[in-house]
Design a protein around this motif. Structure first.
Motif, mmCIF file in Angstrom:
data_model
loop_
_atom_site.group_PDB
_atom_site.id
_atom_site.type_symbol
_atom_site.label_atom_id
_atom_site.label_comp_id
_atom_site.label_asym_id
_atom_site.label_seq_id
_atom_site.Cartn_x
_atom_site.Cartn_y
_atom_site.Cartn_z
ATOM 1 N N LEU A 260 -41.613 -65.303 -118.745
ATOM 2 C CA LEU A 260 -41.570 -64.264 -117.717
ATOM 3 C C LEU A 260 -42.163 -64.819 -116.432
ATOM 4 O O LEU A 260 -43.288 -65.324 -116.425
ATOM 5 C CB LEU A 260 -42.357 -63.028 -118.166
ATOM 6 N N ILE A 261 -41.395 -64.734 -115.358
ATOM 7 C CA ILE A 261 -41.887 -65.104 -114.030
ATOM 8 C C ILE A 261 -41.998 -63.811 -113.237
ATOM 9 O O ILE A 261 -40.990 -63.211 -112.850
ATOM 10 C CB ILE A 261 -40.930 -66.088 -113.329
ATOM 11 N N ALA A 262 -43.222 -63.346 -113.023
ATOM 12 C CA ALA A 262 -43.471 -62.075 -112.337
ATOM 13 C C ALA A 262 -43.973 -62.358 -110.934
ATOM 14 O O ALA A 262 -45.019 -62.989 -110.764
ATOM 15 C CB ALA A 262 -44.476 -61.232 -113.116
ATOM 16 N N MET A 263 -43.254 -61.860 -109.934
ATOM 17 C CA MET A 263 -43.605 -62.149 -108.552
ATOM 18 C C MET A 263 -44.364 -61.010 -107.894
ATOM 19 O O MET A 263 -44.855 -61.164 -106.777
ATOM 20 C CB MET A 263 -42.346 -62.487 -107.756
ATOM 21 N N ASN A 264 -44.473 -59.861 -108.566
ATOM 22 C CA ASN A 264 -45.300 -58.776 -108.049
ATOM 23 C C ASN A 264 -45.842 -57.946 -109.210
ATOM 24 O O ASN A 264 -45.408 -58.099 -110.364
ATOM 25 C CB ASN A 264 -44.532 -57.908 -107.051
ATOM 26 N N ILE B 296 -36.936 -63.213 -114.618
ATOM 27 C CA ILE B 296 -37.566 -63.414 -113.307
ATOM 28 C C ILE B 296 -37.527 -62.072 -112.593
ATOM 29 O O ILE B 296 -36.454 -61.463 -112.461
ATOM 30 C CB ILE B 296 -36.811 -64.472 -112.477
ATOM 31 N N ALA B 297 -38.671 -61.575 -112.146
ATOM 32 C CA ALA B 297 -38.714 -60.220 -111.593
ATOM 33 C C ALA B 297 -39.616 -60.160 -110.376
ATOM 34 O O ALA B 297 -40.608 -60.891 -110.263
ATOM 35 C CB ALA B 297 -39.192 -59.230 -112.657
ATOM 36 N N GLY B 298 -39.274 -59.254 -109.458
ATOM 37 C CA GLY B 298 -40.060 -59.045 -108.250
ATOM 38 C C GLY B 298 -39.416 -57.972 -107.407
ATOM 39 O O GLY B 298 -38.693 -57.117 -107.913
ATOM 40 N N PHE B 299 -39.652 -58.023 -106.095
ATOM 41 C CA PHE B 299 -38.980 -57.067 -105.224
ATOM 42 C C PHE B 299 -37.979 -57.808 -104.344
ATOM 43 O O PHE B 299 -38.034 -59.031 -104.185
ATOM 44 C CB PHE B 299 -39.975 -56.257 -104.375
ATOM 45 N N GLY B 300 -37.026 -57.055 -103.798
ATOM 46 C CA GLY B 300 -35.996 -57.654 -102.964
ATOM 47 C C GLY B 300 -36.589 -58.422 -101.798
ATOM 48 O O GLY B 300 -37.520 -57.956 -101.147
ATOM 49 N N GLY C 264 -31.615 -52.702 -107.563
ATOM 50 C CA GLY C 264 -31.330 -51.351 -107.098
ATOM 51 C C GLY C 264 -30.480 -51.364 -105.847
ATOM 52 O O GLY C 264 -30.051 -52.412 -105.372
ATOM 53 N N PRO C 265 -30.230 -50.185 -105.256
ATOM 54 C CA PRO C 265 -29.384 -50.109 -104.069
ATOM 55 C C PRO C 265 -30.045 -50.675 -102.822
ATOM 56 O O PRO C 265 -29.382 -50.954 -101.839
ATOM 57 C CB PRO C 265 -29.129 -48.594 -103.922
ATOM 58 N N GLU C 266 -31.362 -50.850 -102.846
ATOM 59 C CA GLU C 266 -32.050 -51.373 -101.671
ATOM 60 C C GLU C 266 -31.815 -52.875 -101.549
ATOM 61 O O GLU C 266 -31.687 -53.581 -102.534
ATOM 62 C CB GLU C 266 -33.556 -51.128 -101.774
ATOM 63 N N MET C 267 -31.745 -53.361 -100.322
ATOM 64 C CA MET C 267 -31.603 -54.801 -100.114
ATOM 65 C C MET C 267 -32.963 -55.482 -100.207
ATOM 66 O O MET C 267 -33.162 -56.406 -100.972
ATOM 67 C CB MET C 267 -30.971 -55.076 -98.752
ATOM 68 N N ARG C 268 -33.916 -55.022 -99.401
ATOM 69 C CA ARG C 268 -35.253 -55.618 -99.425
ATOM 70 C C ARG C 268 -36.276 -54.527 -99.716
ATOM 71 O O ARG C 268 -36.169 -53.409 -99.226
ATOM 72 C CB ARG C 268 -35.579 -56.302 -98.082
ATOM 73 N N GLY C 269 -37.251 -54.878 -100.524
ATOM 74 C CA GLY C 269 -38.279 -53.913 -100.882
ATOM 75 C C GLY C 269 -38.006 -53.214 -102.192
ATOM 76 O O GLY C 269 -38.918 -52.648 -102.785
ATOM 77 N N GLY C 270 -36.766 -53.211 -102.653
ATOM 78 C CA GLY C 270 -36.443 -52.598 -103.933
ATOM 79 C C GLY C 270 -36.724 -53.563 -105.070
ATOM 80 O O GLY C 270 -36.935 -54.758 -104.880
ATOM 81 N N THR C 271 -36.716 -53.039 -106.276
ATOM 82 C CA THR C 271 -36.969 -53.886 -107.441
ATOM 83 C C THR C 271 -35.741 -54.735 -107.756
ATOM 84 O O THR C 271 -34.607 -54.350 -107.505
ATOM 85 C CB THR C 271 -37.316 -53.024 -108.663
ATOM 86 N N ALA C 272 -35.989 -55.893 -108.313
ATOM 87 C CA ALA C 272 -34.899 -56.795 -108.695
ATOM 88 C C ALA C 272 -35.380 -57.673 -109.840
ATOM 89 O O ALA C 272 -36.567 -58.005 -109.943
ATOM 90 C CB ALA C 272 -34.477 -57.668 -107.516
ATOM 91 N N ASN C 273 -34.475 -58.026 -110.732
ATOM 92 C CA ASN C 273 -34.806 -59.001 -111.760
ATOM 93 C C ASN C 273 -33.550 -59.751 -112.162
ATOM 94 O O ASN C 273 -32.426 -59.291 -111.924
ATOM 95 C CB ASN C 273 -35.469 -58.332 -112.974
ATOM 96 N N ALA C 274 -33.733 -60.910 -112.743
ATOM 97 C CA ALA C 274 -32.617 -61.737 -113.198
ATOM 98 C C ALA C 274 -32.914 -62.225 -114.609
ATOM 99 O O ALA C 274 -34.033 -62.633 -114.914
ATOM 100 C CB ALA C 274 -32.406 -62.918 -112.262
#
Length: 481
Positions: free
Chosen positions: A366-370, A303-307, A336-346
């Motif tokens: 794959l669940i892609a949110m962006n 599961i991937a997207g941005f923060g 990444g180190p960013e809380m919101r707007g940074g990349t994230a995946n699980a």
């Protein structure tokens, strides 16, 4: 007749120092050799050689795999308890030993040992305390005595600058769960015999499934202490033992102590579901076109997207659903180190079998949110895998033709319900309907218990219904006009 011989759990020769060598690489008078022999003799006595997995990290014991003819894993510095936990949870019959020095366990690996002890992992930890970083030249360790001179404390450890030495037995004994905690010494023959008994006790506890056992061994390091072997053993009695008292701190004969009842209410509710619902009806409820029966195939999900899109919480929700259905489940976040707007995946794995690693390199879902998430992970999806995208944001189709593709305007659906943050639940509901894992019934049941904010349960359940309605009207998905 041979009355005394090398333990069978040792190799016949120790190749660390060259072919055919019979001696270890340890310095003259070092306590590691004594501790090794006591452990090997206990392994022989209990006849568990073919079951033992020896976990040794960085330090003077780094080459234990040259000596112990058992299973061996070389661990990262301080991480032996974490590795031992993984072995323990995947190999039911293994006898897992974490063998660590003071810098490794009490310094770099403090978090790992405390949490393994607090979880009550059924492992045995042998902690060799010689009050110094031995392998790297004799720097101050967490157990270095006040006033003791080392390479990094040439004037002696200062109470004002470096604080007190850490008593690891005292620290572990403050936790609820460990079943056996004892400190022993190698200062003389009588003390070695008591150490022998403690080592056997700690291994026996694991064989009997009692829980976490911890044995601290006060051990000489003559070279770095700049002493003769005889003086080093005297120094243990005169200096180390007054600071680190040799005694038994805990010896539970009745199994694991009761865990404290400190769960948050949401966790308690979820645990109640886990206990009561051993098996969920595998027949999915009537749903839209595309809904299939639950499959026994393992599910490897990325599961991937941005923060801020709820990527990590979606992974937790999916893993919780799998656990409720009686599956093995893992969740591994990456951000990444960013809380919101940074990349994230699980990475989430749901399996009927024990899971060896939580990492998902080749997802079948794959669940892609962006857009960047589709760009990053499209190539890693297994052939015939399913790619579900948030088409409110992603405006391209995958370049591959050997995967199934389902675009869902998740953000638009969530926005219609005045809850944009719920786009992740929309996509999970679609995946559940299409794959059958988890069952929609399970998803609806777990949502109220998996949310941190209970007042959002109703809107998230409505989003499940909205997602199913959209899928029924658009079985193959679609892009906004």
């Amino acid at each position: 007749m041979v009355k005394y011989s090398k333990p069978k759990s040792f190799y016949d020769t120790f190749e660390r120092k060259g072919q055919g060598q019979k001696v270890t690489h340890y310095c003259p008078g070092c306590g590691h050799g004594t501790a090794h022999k006591l452990i090997a003799e206990a392994i022989d006595e209990f006849e568990i050689q073919d079951r033992v997995v020896f976990c040794s990290p960085v330090g003077c014991s780094v080459f234990a795999y040259y000596y112990f003819d058992t299973g061996n894993i070389q661990c990262a510095h301080g991480r032996a308890p974490a590795v031992a936990t993984g072995v323990r949870r995947t190999l039911d019959d293994a006898i897992v030993i974490s063998y660590q020095g003071d810098g490794d366990l009490a310094g770099i690996g403090m978090a790992e040992i405390v949490h393994a002890a607090n979880r009550g992992e059924n492992i045995t930890v042998f902690f060799i305390n010689n009050a110094i970083y031995g392998m790297t030249g004799g720097q101050m360790a967490p157990t270095t005595l006040v006033g003791q001179k080392t390479l990094t404390t040439p004037r002696g450890r200062s109470l004002a600058l470096e604080g007190n030495p850490i008593g690891m037995c005292e620290l572990i004994d403050s936790l609820v769960t460990p079943v056996y905690v004892e400190r022993v010494s190698l200062a003389d023959g009588a003390r070695v015999m008591r150490a022998r008994k403690a080592i056997r006790k700690a291994l026996k506890n694991q064989i009997e499934g009692r829980g976490f056992s911890f044995v601290e061994v006060l051990s000489p390091c003559p070279v770095n202490w700049k002493m003769t072997p005889i003086d080093a053993r005297k120094w243990i009695k005169d200096e180390l033992e007054p600071v680190f008292p040799v005694r038994n701190f805990r010896d539970s004969q009745t199994g694991k102590p009761e865990r404290s009842n400190g769960h948050r209410s949401s966790d308690a509710e979820l645990l109640s579901i886990l206990r009561s619902q051993k098996e969920v009806d595998s027949t999915p409820e009537a749903g839209p076109a595309g809904e299939q029966e639950a499959t026994s195939r393992d599910q490897y999900v990325k599961i991937a997207g941005f923060g801020g899109q709820g990527v990590l919480s979606a992974g937790v929700l999916l893993a919780n659903c799998g656990t409720v259905e009686g599956l093995h489940a893992t969740w591994l976040p990456s951000y990444g180190p960013e809380m919101r707007g940074g990349t994230a995946n699980a990475s989430v794995i749901l399996s009927d079998d024990v899971i060896g690693s939580p990492l998902v390199d080749r997802p079948n879902l794959l669940i892609a949110m962006n857009g960047p998430s589709l760009d990053a992970f499209e190539e890693s999806v297994r052939p015939d895998g399913l790619v579900v995208v948030n088409s409110s944001i992603i405006t391209r189709k995958p370049e591959r033709t050997d995967i199934r593709f389902l675009p869902i305007p998740a953000s638009d659906i969530a926005k219609e319900h005045n809850f944009l943050q719920g786009a992740n639940v929309v996509l999970l509901a679609v995946c559940a309907a299409v794959t059958g894992r988890p069952a929609l019934k399970t998803l609806r049941e777990v949502i109220p218990h998996s949310l941190k904010r209970k007042n959002l349960a109703d809107v998230n359940l409505k989003l499940v219904d909205a997602a199913l309605a959209y899928l029924e009207a658009n079985p193959n998905g679609g892009y906004p006009a």
